[in-house]
Design a protein around this motif. Structure first.
Motif, PDB file in Angstrom:
ATOM      1  N   VAL A 161       0.867  -1.207   0.065  1.00 39.65           N
ATOM      2  CA  VAL A 161      -0.117  -0.049   0.188  1.00 39.65           C
ATOM      3  C   VAL A 161       0.768   1.131   0.059  1.00 39.65           C
ATOM      4  N   PRO A 162       0.183   2.361  -0.549  1.00 40.35           N
ATOM      5  CA  PRO A 162       1.179   3.691  -0.416  1.00 40.35           C
ATOM      6  C   PRO A 162       1.653   3.980   0.965  1.00 40.35           C
ATOM      7  N   GLY A 163       2.711   4.172   1.218  1.00 39.83           N
ATOM      8  CA  GLY A 163       3.367   4.394   2.567  1.00 39.83           C
ATOM      9  C   GLY A 163       3.926   3.340   3.144  1.00 39.83           C
ATOM     10  N   GLY A 164       3.609   2.250   2.737  1.00 36.10           N
ATOM     11  CA  GLY A 164       4.077   0.820   3.407  1.00 36.10           C
ATOM     12  C   GLY A 164       5.833   0.843   3.318  1.00 36.10           C
ATOM     13  N   ASP A 165       6.138   1.298   2.258  1.00 36.13           N
ATOM     14  CA  ASP A 165       7.750   1.379   2.117  1.00 36.13           C
ATOM     15  C   ASP A 165       8.262   2.048   2.965  1.00 36.13           C
ATOM     16  N   LEU A 166       7.590   3.297   3.576  1.00 40.37           N
ATOM     17  CA  LEU A 166       8.132   4.242   4.435  1.00 40.37           C
ATOM     18  C   LEU A 166       8.064   3.509   5.828  1.00 40.37           C
ATOM     19  N   VAL A 167       6.877   2.807   6.095  1.00 44.12           N
ATOM     20  CA  VAL A 167       6.992   2.083   7.348  1.00 44.12           C
ATOM     21  C   VAL A 167       7.880   0.881   7.421  1.00 44.12           C
ATOM     22  N   HIS A 168       8.215   0.172   6.426  1.00 44.95           N
ATOM     23  CA  HIS A 168       9.309  -0.556   6.516  1.00 44.95           C
ATOM     24  C   HIS A 168      10.736  -0.093   6.754  1.00 44.95           C
ATOM     25  N   PHE A 169      10.876   1.252   6.280  1.00 43.25           N
ATOM     26  CA  PHE A 169      12.056   1.972   6.461  1.00 43.25           C
ATOM     27  C   PHE A 169      12.050   2.331   7.946  1.00 43.25           C
ATOM     28  N   HIS A 170      11.196   2.855   8.551  1.00 46.32           N
ATOM     29  CA  HIS A 170      11.203   3.353  10.023  1.00 46.32           C
ATOM     30  C   HIS A 170      11.530   1.958  10.783  1.00 46.32           C
ATOM     31  N   LEU A 171      11.002   0.852  10.573  1.00 40.78           N
ATOM     32  CA  LEU A 171      11.174  -0.350  11.507  1.00 40.78           C
ATOM     33  C   LEU A 171      12.026  -1.384  11.125  1.00 40.78           C
ATOM     34  N   PHE A 172      13.203  -0.710   9.991  1.00 42.25           N
ATOM     35  CA  PHE A 172      14.352  -1.604   9.558  1.00 42.25           C
ATOM     36  C   PHE A 172      15.290  -1.983  10.951  1.00 42.25           C
ATOM     37  N   GLN A 173      15.473  -0.878  11.624  1.00 42.63           N
ATOM     38  CA  GLN A 173      16.442  -1.189  12.859  1.00 42.63           C
ATOM     39  C   GLN A 173      15.976  -2.185  13.907  1.00 42.63           C
ATOM     40  N   ILE A 174      14.534  -1.985  14.417  1.00 48.09           N
ATOM     41  CA  ILE A 174      14.174  -2.854  15.294  1.00 48.09           C
ATOM     42  C   ILE A 174      13.930  -4.376  14.764  1.00 48.09           C
TER      43      ILE A 174
END
Length: 382
Positions: A329-342
């Motif tokens: 979904v639009p915005g999903g890639d940004l969510v994955h980016f923010h969650l990458f470290q955890i």
């Protein structure tokens, strides 16, 4: 960047912006502020500097209200799922019921619950759609006496863990090995994309809804790892599909855990650890400590020699579940980016280095809040 100005003839406020941004028009807000503060409209509008200041303040205020509203949606939706929270123990109350009712017993189940059709079947139980006093419910019946121990364990967990994170228990009858629970028409998480593809639900197919589902999933793990019945591990989670089948999607797009037949207790401080089954587990989905450690040496699997483990196996699987839940979904890639470290921390080979479910949940909530705030236009305004 925004520029507010006035038109000499009519006092009209014009907002000029560099990038497209959905903002509340500042003139109505300004008029409301003028009325509230008792300012003179003509003198205020005729002066350029106060208008610019008030206009910017009004825009910031309106977008702050948008942010607060959006950020409250998750908490509000949580309350919708928790209709039975106010009930005393051993009682239930479904969404359309006014009062809490004691769990149904054998006589009531046999006389008042009418099975409609078979909707699911596994090794342990068959599940039927049924009706009780115009309420749709699910009736689980033991499939084979060979799995009686698992069936009874699941029932005991349902009784002990009643909460907003767990499917609501309506009643049970040990005489014929049946359990009645609240019915959720969307079914298990396996149906998620099918549900979102339906025209009446397409508006919910957003990164916000999907991230909230991921937050629900991690919240459930946190609850199970700190439950009233001790620290519990989700052992029916040896594949993505099997894990998804353990959760139900509610009508207001939240999650509840449904299948508790394999939920052993761990307590590392007392040396109490578990093994999820007695067969060799393989694949990338299960945690490294769940794999047979002597496979590379050609040693055949032995359940007696297989090391035990704790609840950190659940943490290892969080990124894979969230990746599925987020979909495309639009915005999903940004969510994955923010969650990458955890998520990198969740995938540590050493289970002791992985975060707790609560640590992960805090990051998820922080990412959700910051992205909602950004979508309300704070960065563009400032």
């Amino acid at each position: 960047m925004l520029v507010c100005c006035t038109h000499a003839s009519g006092g009209q406020i014009v907002v000029v912006k560099k990038r497209p941004l959905t903002l509340t028009p500042c003139e109505p807000v300004l008029r409301q502020i003028q009325s509230t503060m008792g300012w003179n409209s003509s003198s205020t509008v005729s002066t350029g500097f106060p208008v610019v200041v008030v206009c910017l303040a009004a825009l910031l205020l309106s977008n702050a209200l948008i942010y607060l509203y959006l950020d409250s949606v998750y908490q509000t939706d949580e309350q919708l799922v928790s209709s039975h929270v106010g009930c005393v123990p051993r009682h239930f109350k479904m969404a359309t019921m006014k009062n809490c009712t004691p769990w149904l017993q054998c006589s009531q189940i046999n006389a008042e619950v009418r099975k409609l059709k078979l909707i699911g079947q596994g090794a342990v139980k068959k599940v039927y759609l049924a009706e009780w006093q115009a309420q749709k419910v699910a009736v689980s019946k033991l499939s084979s006496v060979d799995y009686l121990e698992d069936f009874l364990h699941g029932l005991s967990m349902l009784q002990a863990l009643q909460s907003p994170q767990v499917v609501q228990l309506v009643g049970f009858c040990l005489e014929d090995h049946s359990v009645v629970t609240e019915h959720h028409p969307h079914g298990s998480l396996l149906n998620l994309d099918v549900v979102f593809a339906q025209e009446q639900h397409q508006q919910h197919n957003t990164w916000q809804t999907r991230l909230r589902l991921s937050m629900d999933y991690v919240s459930i793990l946190h609850y199970l790892h700190n439950s009233p019945a001790g620290r519990r591990v989700m052992c029916d989670s040896n594949s993505l599909e099997k894990t998804l089948s353990q959760f139900l999607l509610t009508s207001d797009f939240h999650l509840v855990v449904n299948d508790l037949d394999a939920l052993p207790q761990v307590d590392p401080s007392r040396g109490l650890l578990v093994k999820c089954g007695h067969r060799e587990l393989t694949g990338d989905f299960v945690a490294p400590e769940q794999l047979w450690p002597f496979r590379d040496k050609g040693k055949p699997f032995s359940d007696d020699l297989m090391p035990e483990y704790d609840e950190k196996t659940d943490i290892w699987k969080i990124p894979d579940i969230t990746w599925f839940l987020m979909g495309r979904v639009p915005g999903g890639d940004l969510v994955h980016f923010h969650l990458f470290q955890i998520h990198e921390e969740c995938k540590k080979d050493d289970p002791k280095l992985r975060p707790s479910a609560l640590d992960v949940l805090k990051v998820y909530k922080s990412v959700y809040s910051s992205m909602v705030r950004d979508s309300a236009g704070f960065r563009d305004i400032l």
